[in-house]
Scaffold this motif. Structure first.
Motif, mmCIF file in Angstrom:
data_model
loop_
_atom_site.group_PDB
_atom_site.id
_atom_site.type_symbol
_atom_site.label_atom_id
_atom_site.label_comp_id
_atom_site.label_asym_id
_atom_site.label_seq_id
_atom_site.Cartn_x
_atom_site.Cartn_y
_atom_site.Cartn_z
ATOM 1 N N LEU A 47 11.412 40.194 -55.490
ATOM 2 C CA LEU A 47 12.584 40.531 -57.008
ATOM 3 C C LEU A 47 12.037 38.890 -57.523
ATOM 4 N N LYS A 48 11.610 38.248 -57.059
ATOM 5 C CA LYS A 48 11.731 36.865 -57.764
ATOM 6 C C LYS A 48 10.061 36.705 -59.036
ATOM 7 N N LYS A 49 10.268 35.949 -59.554
ATOM 8 C CA LYS A 49 9.394 35.638 -60.587
ATOM 9 C C LYS A 49 7.949 34.752 -59.326
ATOM 10 N N ASP A 50 6.349 35.515 -60.173
ATOM 11 C CA ASP A 50 5.597 34.661 -59.792
ATOM 12 C C ASP A 50 5.395 33.806 -59.544
ATOM 13 N N ASP A 51 5.553 33.250 -60.349
ATOM 14 C CA ASP A 51 5.415 31.831 -60.067
ATOM 15 C C ASP A 51 6.546 30.733 -59.399
ATOM 16 N N ASP A 52 7.194 31.897 -58.795
ATOM 17 C CA ASP A 52 8.423 30.746 -57.306
ATOM 18 C C ASP A 52 7.193 30.586 -56.739
ATOM 19 N N GLU A 53 7.885 29.624 -55.394
ATOM 20 C CA GLU A 53 8.233 29.698 -54.091
ATOM 21 C C GLU A 53 8.198 30.422 -53.882
ATOM 22 N N GLN A 54 9.607 30.492 -53.739
ATOM 23 C CA GLN A 54 9.999 31.579 -52.922
ATOM 24 C C GLN A 54 9.877 32.714 -53.157
ATOM 25 N N MET A 55 8.918 33.518 -54.347
ATOM 26 C CA MET A 55 8.579 34.917 -53.876
ATOM 27 C C MET A 55 7.489 35.212 -52.991
ATOM 28 N N LEU A 56 7.743 36.553 -52.379
ATOM 29 C CA LEU A 56 7.293 36.955 -50.865
ATOM 30 C C LEU A 56 6.532 38.304 -51.961
ATOM 31 N N GLU A 57 5.288 38.175 -51.467
ATOM 32 C CA GLU A 57 4.383 39.370 -51.426
ATOM 33 C C GLU A 57 5.334 40.482 -50.390
ATOM 34 N N LEU A 58 5.081 41.927 -52.009
ATOM 35 C CA LEU A 58 5.646 42.983 -51.211
ATOM 36 C C LEU A 58 3.711 43.463 -50.527
ATOM 37 N N ALA A 59 3.930 44.058 -49.383
ATOM 38 C CA ALA A 59 2.970 44.734 -49.173
ATOM 39 C C ALA A 59 2.596 46.111 -49.562
ATOM 40 N N ASP A 60 1.084 46.885 -49.271
ATOM 41 C CA ASP A 60 1.653 48.048 -49.257
ATOM 42 C C ASP A 60 2.301 48.869 -48.400
ATOM 43 N N VAL A 61 2.534 48.914 -47.498
ATOM 44 C CA VAL A 61 2.823 50.143 -46.732
ATOM 45 C C VAL A 61 4.678 49.317 -47.329
ATOM 46 N N GLU A 62 5.202 48.118 -47.530
ATOM 47 C CA GLU A 62 6.574 48.446 -47.919
ATOM 48 C C GLU A 62 6.597 49.177 -49.640
ATOM 49 N N LEU A 63 5.984 49.053 -50.074
ATOM 50 C CA LEU A 63 6.062 49.483 -51.854
ATOM 51 C C LEU A 63 5.363 51.442 -51.251
ATOM 52 N N ALA A 64 5.193 51.708 -50.499
ATOM 53 C CA ALA A 64 4.993 52.731 -50.176
ATOM 54 C C ALA A 64 6.448 53.185 -49.148
ATOM 55 N N SER A 65 6.559 52.522 -48.386
ATOM 56 C CA SER A 65 8.121 53.331 -48.083
ATOM 57 C C SER A 65 9.409 52.979 -49.215
ATOM 58 N N PHE A 66 9.730 52.184 -49.991
ATOM 59 C CA PHE A 66 10.408 51.833 -50.344
ATOM 60 C C PHE A 66 10.631 53.381 -51.912
ATOM 61 N N LEU A 67 9.093 53.879 -52.711
ATOM 62 C CA LEU A 67 8.660 54.704 -52.412
ATOM 63 C C LEU A 67 9.594 55.918 -52.083
ATOM 64 N N ASN A 68 9.274 55.994 -50.917
ATOM 65 C CA ASN A 68 9.337 57.417 -49.990
ATOM 66 C C ASN A 68 10.759 57.071 -51.046
ATOM 67 N N GLY A 69 11.070 56.036 -49.362
ATOM 68 C CA GLY A 69 12.691 56.782 -49.887
ATOM 69 C C GLY A 69 13.697 56.932 -50.869
ATOM 70 N N PHE A 70 12.661 56.492 -52.118
ATOM 71 C CA PHE A 70 13.446 56.928 -53.585
ATOM 72 C C PHE A 70 13.670 57.935 -53.894
ATOM 73 N N ILE A 71 12.631 59.004 -53.137
ATOM 74 C CA ILE A 71 12.152 59.926 -53.973
ATOM 75 C C ILE A 71 13.758 60.931 -52.566
ATOM 76 N N ILE A 72 13.645 60.482 -51.375
ATOM 77 C CA ILE A 72 15.054 60.763 -50.829
ATOM 78 C C ILE A 72 16.044 60.366 -51.277
#
Length: 227
Positions: A41-66
């Motif tokens: 959730l950190k901003k893109d210019d933050d050094e601590q920001m971690l990129e969210l992979a496709d499979v991770e976002l897909a898992s979130f959206l599947n969980g959001f449907i549930i």
């Protein structure tokens, strides 16, 4: 529009806490911790920001449907896609919120974005269909903005009213601020026009009041019957 942008916008639109996000990921079978969520959730210019992979976002959206519609009746869990397109993101959000095409058209119209139902339907077709249309980042951004205004509306007038109430109820608010807030909410008094005010000199001596004596005419009996 990155995967992190989608997660941040969905989180804001539905006012989801970090612990709630962890639960949504778990709905789809992906176990994450709070530290991962905070870095996503950190901003893109933050050094601590971690990129969210496709499979991770897909898992979130599947969980959001549930989360929104409950688990599938057959008990099976949908496998998260390793490659996630914007068309799939659009489809999963549509399913999670139980939206029809005319619902989406109406939501977008409120934000000033117009699209026909045939154009919108093309986004939801299979990639090998002749009428399939690729969803671009601009449309997905407008769609999520429409979701935000639908499920978490915020107007300038509401913010102004809340600011006035917060100023009045704030413990450290000064007396003058509270008085000005009360005056702004007070009902204006109607002014009477044409009324004259009589000036009285406070130093003037009061005039002496004379007692009026009622004069009574007294007649003797012989005067009454006097011819």
């Amino acid at each position: 529009m990155t995967n992190n942008d989608v997660l941040r916008r969905i989180r804001y639109a539905f006012d989801l806490r970090d612990t709630k996000l962890v639960k949504i990921f778990a709905n789809a079978g992906l176990m994450v911790d709070l530290e991962q969520v905070k870095r996503w959730l950190k901003k893109d210019d933050d050094e601590q920001m971690l990129e969210l992979a496709d499979v991770e976002l897909a898992s979130f959206l599947n969980g959001f449907i549930i989360e929104k519609r409950g688990p599938r009746s057959d008990g099976k869990k949908v496998e998260a896609e390793t490659t996630l397109t914007k068309n799939l993101i659009l489809m999963k959000l549509k399913i999670a919120l139980s939206l029809q095409t005319d619902d989406i058209v109406g939501m977008l119209a409120k934000t000033g974005f117009s699209i026909g139902q045939s154009e919108l339907t093309a986004f939801f077709r299979k990639p090998d269909h002749k009428n399939y249309r690729h969803c671009k980042a601009q449309f997905l951004r407008n769609f999520i903005q429409a979701i935000q205004e639908q499920y978490r509306p915020s107007t300038t007038q509401t913010r102004k009213v809340n600011n006035k109430v917060d100023t009045f109820n704030k413990p450290n608010a000064t007396k003058s601020n509270q008085e000005s807030t009360v005056k702004s909410y007070a009902k204006p008094r109607s002014k009477k026009t044409g009324a004259k005010t009589l000036y009285v000199n406070p130093n003037a001596s009061k005039p002496e009041t004379k007692l009026r004596v009622r004069k009574v005419l007294k007649l003797k009996p012989e005067d009454i019957y006097k011819q």
